[in-house]
Design an enzyme around this catalytic site. Structure first.
Site, PDB file in Angstrom:
ATOM      1  N   ASP A   1      45.583 -44.366  22.791  1.00  0.00           N
ATOM      2  CA  ASP A   1      45.813 -44.947  24.223  1.00  0.00           C
ATOM      3  C   ASP A   1      44.514 -44.769  25.023  1.00  0.00           C
ATOM      4  O   ASP A   1      44.293 -45.636  25.885  1.00  0.00           O
ATOM      5  CB  ASP A   1      46.947 -44.295  24.852  1.00  0.00           C
ATOM      6  CG  ASP A   1      48.314 -44.367  24.322  1.00  0.00           C
ATOM      7  OD1 ASP A   1      48.437 -45.337  23.511  1.00  0.00           O
ATOM      8  OD2 ASP A   1      49.218 -43.662  24.469  1.00  0.00           O
TER       9      ASP A   1
HETATM   10  P1  TAP Z   1      47.836 -41.216  21.090  1.00  0.00           P
HETATM   11  O1  TAP Z   1      47.662 -42.419  21.925  1.00  0.00           O
HETATM   12  O2  TAP Z   1      49.136 -40.496  21.154  1.00  0.00           O
HETATM   13  O3  TAP Z   1      47.447 -41.463  19.690  1.00  0.00           O
HETATM   14  C1  TAP Z   1      46.981 -40.798  18.776  1.00  0.00           C
HETATM   15  C2  TAP Z   1      47.195 -41.321  17.534  1.00  0.00           C
HETATM   16  O4  TAP Z   1      46.919 -40.347  16.433  1.00  0.00           O
HETATM   17  C3  TAP Z   1      48.274 -42.190  16.999  1.00  0.00           C
HETATM   18  O5  TAP Z   1      48.097 -43.475  17.458  1.00  0.00           O
HETATM   19  C4  TAP Z   1      48.205 -41.759  15.426  1.00  0.00           C
HETATM   20  O6  TAP Z   1      48.105 -42.920  14.573  1.00  0.00           O
HETATM   21  C5  TAP Z   1      47.033 -40.756  15.283  1.00  0.00           C
HETATM   22  N1  TAP Z   1      47.220 -39.661  14.311  1.00  0.00           N
HETATM   23  C6  TAP Z   1      48.404 -38.966  14.222  1.00  0.00           C
HETATM   24  N2  TAP Z   1      48.407 -38.135  13.306  1.00  0.00           N
HETATM   25  C7  TAP Z   1      47.127 -38.363  12.719  1.00  0.00           C
HETATM   26  C8  TAP Z   1      46.269 -37.970  11.737  1.00  0.00           C
HETATM   27  N3  TAP Z   1      47.037 -36.922  10.869  1.00  0.00           N
HETATM   28  N4  TAP Z   1      45.378 -38.222  11.262  1.00  0.00           N
HETATM   29  C9  TAP Z   1      44.695 -39.581  12.078  1.00  0.00           C
HETATM   30  N5  TAP Z   1      45.296 -39.689  12.935  1.00  0.00           N
HETATM   31  C10 TAP Z   1      46.578 -39.578  13.269  1.00  0.00           C
HETATM   32  O7  TAP Z   1      46.631 -39.976  21.568  1.00  0.00           O
HETATM   33  P2  TAP Z   1      45.280 -40.030  22.575  1.00  0.00           P
HETATM   34  O8  TAP Z   1      44.615 -41.081  22.459  1.00  0.00           O
HETATM   35  O9  TAP Z   1      44.930 -38.787  22.541  1.00  0.00           O
HETATM   36  O10 TAP Z   1      46.087 -40.294  24.052  1.00  0.00           O
HETATM   37  C11 TAP Z   1      47.101 -39.225  24.562  1.00  0.00           C
HETATM   38  C12 TAP Z   1      48.330 -39.621  25.032  1.00  0.00           C
HETATM   39  O11 TAP Z   1      49.198 -38.765  25.502  1.00  0.00           O
HETATM   40  C13 TAP Z   1      47.888 -40.598  26.457  1.00  0.00           C
HETATM   41  O12 TAP Z   1      48.790 -41.874  26.287  1.00  0.00           O
HETATM   42  C14 TAP Z   1      48.460 -39.775  27.474  1.00  0.00           C
HETATM   43  O13 TAP Z   1      48.729 -40.336  28.433  1.00  0.00           O
HETATM   44  C15 TAP Z   1      49.605 -38.804  26.933  1.00  0.00           C
HETATM   45  N6  TAP Z   1      49.760 -37.539  27.388  1.00  0.00           N
HETATM   46  C16 TAP Z   1      48.767 -36.749  27.426  1.00  0.00           C
HETATM   47  C17 TAP Z   1      48.961 -35.407  28.090  1.00  0.00           C
HETATM   48  C18 TAP Z   1      47.774 -34.463  28.144  1.00  0.00           C
HETATM   49  S1  TAP Z   1      47.869 -33.443  29.272  1.00  0.00           S
HETATM   50  N7  TAP Z   1      46.702 -34.737  27.225  1.00  0.00           N
HETATM   51  C19 TAP Z   1      50.163 -35.116  28.516  1.00  0.00           C
HETATM   52  C20 TAP Z   1      51.273 -36.282  28.491  1.00  0.00           C
HETATM   53  C21 TAP Z   1      50.911 -37.402  27.934  1.00  0.00           C
HETATM   54  P3  TAP Z   1      48.493 -43.231  13.357  1.00  0.00           P
HETATM   55  O14 TAP Z   1      50.218 -42.810  13.151  1.00  0.00           O
HETATM   56  O15 TAP Z   1      48.443 -44.632  12.668  1.00  0.00           O
HETATM   57  O16 TAP Z   1      47.903 -42.179  12.283  1.00  0.00           O
END
Ligand code: TAP
Length: 478
Positions: A405
């Site tokens: 994201d």
């Molecule tokens: P995300 O958009 O959640 O994407 C993480 C990606 O990691 C997934 O698409 C997944 O794809 C991949 N993944 C999972 N396990 C893996 C592995 N073992 N090896 C390789 N890839 C792996 O993460 P982001 O870009 O860090 O964004 C964070 C999201 O969380 C944002 O939308 C944010 O708004 C939200 N959020 C963050 C927080 C805080 S404070 N950080 C709080 C609330 C919400 P695959 O399944 O294809 O591997």
């Protein structure tokens, strides 16, 4: 102990909290800041214990051993990815501790025990607490209990003990409003009449229900924001207890926790381009996408190009600059150490390596900073979103590792996207983008990422740790 002396020492403790907090704002000074704040807390505790109001050291020692032991064991054994739920539980315990302090203070001030001439203990009612104390007691109980049950729901959602999807009860806003209004009325009754002890117990029940009802409509993946807000609540509850106990150190430290929790909540909401109201009342999300909550909406007509570890190593070692963009997947795979090894190898070959840190990458504030610090990545190589974004234009390779994201260009261009307006890392502007993840599945927001279909993007499908290990192996072999 002299009251003035106690207050001066409390002031020293408060100053240490503030200096400690200030130092937490940079990774380079964070450890020292933590130590200073901890020293402040130690001073505050020792002074409070030496204060003559302390009745039984045995209870305190037993509590410190049991509570401290459990806390230390849990903090030591917790997985890095489970840190948010641990923090949730700690907040909840902080909240209930404040509520219990207020309740016990109410009962001890209402029922002071005096020894009669025969040495027996008799209870007399003094009606001691004044209106202001009663108000702060009510607030401490209300906020503390909301914090406890809200935190337990957050824990259960993140731990998978209950559904992460929002539970949307019919007329939930009216229900919550009604309960809050009822609690307010009871609070007024309680403040006006110290004898109305029943009212405070009903407030306990309503606040416990409110904590649950306010948290269940929030999607599991939004829980980190909720936890940060509950952290702020636990601080407010502690500050209220400080007023009840007339303890300045508690008032100051509680207020600092309250304010910093609120600032953090704001930073997180800003990083996601969501208002706090949208997080709390929007019923957003279907749980945690990375835990299997969402499905890919990828267009079957588009194709994502692939690259293998050997080719990736070749392109990177011939680059002038590589920007590494870590995300949640790097945390899941625990790939931070091998990522640092890759960075070191590239640097040895004369490549400039930078790490781009999005404020909400991962699942908790500072998630990526903590992981990279654990792997001893030098702090100066870490760049915030605003500092690194202008750099992507002049970068040969943006290496996205388990981030999704936070790199989605739809946030810039697609007004219909749920993440439209969220600040993202402009990785698509680099000459070559390499994305390490296991599939084309979406991340937390549950939406497709057009980045994967751009002409300059190459997918390295696989687990982040094993894929980067392969790239490192290929680099060493070259
Ligand atoms: P995300 O958009 O959640 O994407 C993480 C990606 O990691 C997934 O698409 C997944 O794809 C991949 N993944 C999972 N396990 C893996 C592995 N073992 N090896 C390789 N890839 C792996 O993460 P982001 O870009 O860090 O964004 C964070 C999201 O969380 C944002 O939308 C944010 O708004 C939200 N959020 C963050 C927080 C805080 S404070 N950080 C709080 C609330 C919400 P695959 O399944 O294809 O591997």
């Amino acid at each position: 102990m002299n009251e003035y002396l106690i207050n001066i020492i409390y002031l020293v403790a408060a100053a240490l909290f503030i200096f400690g907090l200030k130092k937490l704002s940079s990774p380079a000074t964070a450890r020292r800041g933590n130590l200073e704040a901890a020293l402040g807390m130690l001073i505050a505790i020792v002074v409070t214990l030496l204060d003559q109001q302390i009745l039984s050291f045995w209870w305190i020692i037993a509590g410190a051993i049991i509570g401290g032991g459990l806390g230390a064991w849990w903090a030591k054994t917790v997985q890095m990815t489970a840190m948010p739920q641990l923090v949730a539980v700690f907040n909840g315990f902080g909240g209930v501790a404040s509520a219990l302090v207020a309740l016990s203070e109410y009962h001890s001030s209402m029922s002071r025990t005096v020894a009669d001439a025969a040495g027996e203990i008799a209870a007399i009612t003094t009606g001691d607490p004044k209106v202001d104390t009663l108000i702060t007691m009510g607030l401490s109980v209300l906020i503390g209990m909301v914090t406890l049950t809200g935190s337990l729901v957050a824990f259960a959602k993140l731990q998978g003990l209950m559904t992460g999807a929002p539970i949307l009860l019919p007329a939930r806003h009216w229900l919550n409003l009604g309960l809050a209004a009822f609690a307010l009325i009871l609070g007024i009754v309680f403040a006006a009449n110290a004898e109305a002890g029943w009212a405070i117990w009903i407030i306990v029940v309503i606040a416990a229900a409110l904590g649950i009802l306010l948290t269940i409509p929030i999607g599991g993946a939004d829980m980190p924001v909720v936890i940060s807000l509950l952290n702020s609540y636990s601080g407010l509850a502690a500050a209220m207890s400080g007023f009840v106990l007339k303890n300045e150190a508690l008032i100051i430290s509680g207020s600092l926790v309250g304010a910093s929790g609120l600032i953090l909540t704001r930073i997180m909401c800003k990083g996601m381009n969501r208002s706090l109201a949208n997080v709390l009342f929007g019923g957003f999300g279907t749980g945690d996408a990375a835990a299997g909550g969402a499905t890919s909406s990828a267009d079957a007509n588009r194709t994502a190009k692939q690259m293998d570890a050997e080719d990736a190593a070749l392109v990177m070692e011939n680059a002038k600059q590589v920007i590494i963009v870590p995300g949640y997947g790097m945390a899941v795979a625990q790939a931070q150490h091998v990522v640092r090894e890759l960075g070191d190898l590239l640097e040895k070959r004369g490549v400039t390596v930078k790490y781009a840190i999005h404020p909400v990458a991962g699942r908790m504030p500072g998630h990526m900073n903590v992981l990279l610090a654990e792997a001893n990545v030098p702090y100066p190589q870490l760049y915030d979103l605003d500092d690194i974004n202008p750099d992507f234009d002049n970068t040969d390779v943006a290496l996205v590792i388990g981030a999704n994201d936070v790199t989605n260009p739809a946030a810039r261009t697609d007004t219909s996207s749920p993440i439209y307006g969220m600040p993202i890392l402009d990785v698509d502007k680099a000459k070559t983008v390499m994305v390490v993840k296991r599939s084309l599945n979406p991340g937390f927001a549950g939406i497709d990422n057009p980045l994967y279909y751009l002409t300059n993007t190459y997918m390295l499908f696989g687990d982040a740790k094993s894929m980067i290990t392969d790239v490192v192996g290929a680099l060493k072999a070259n």
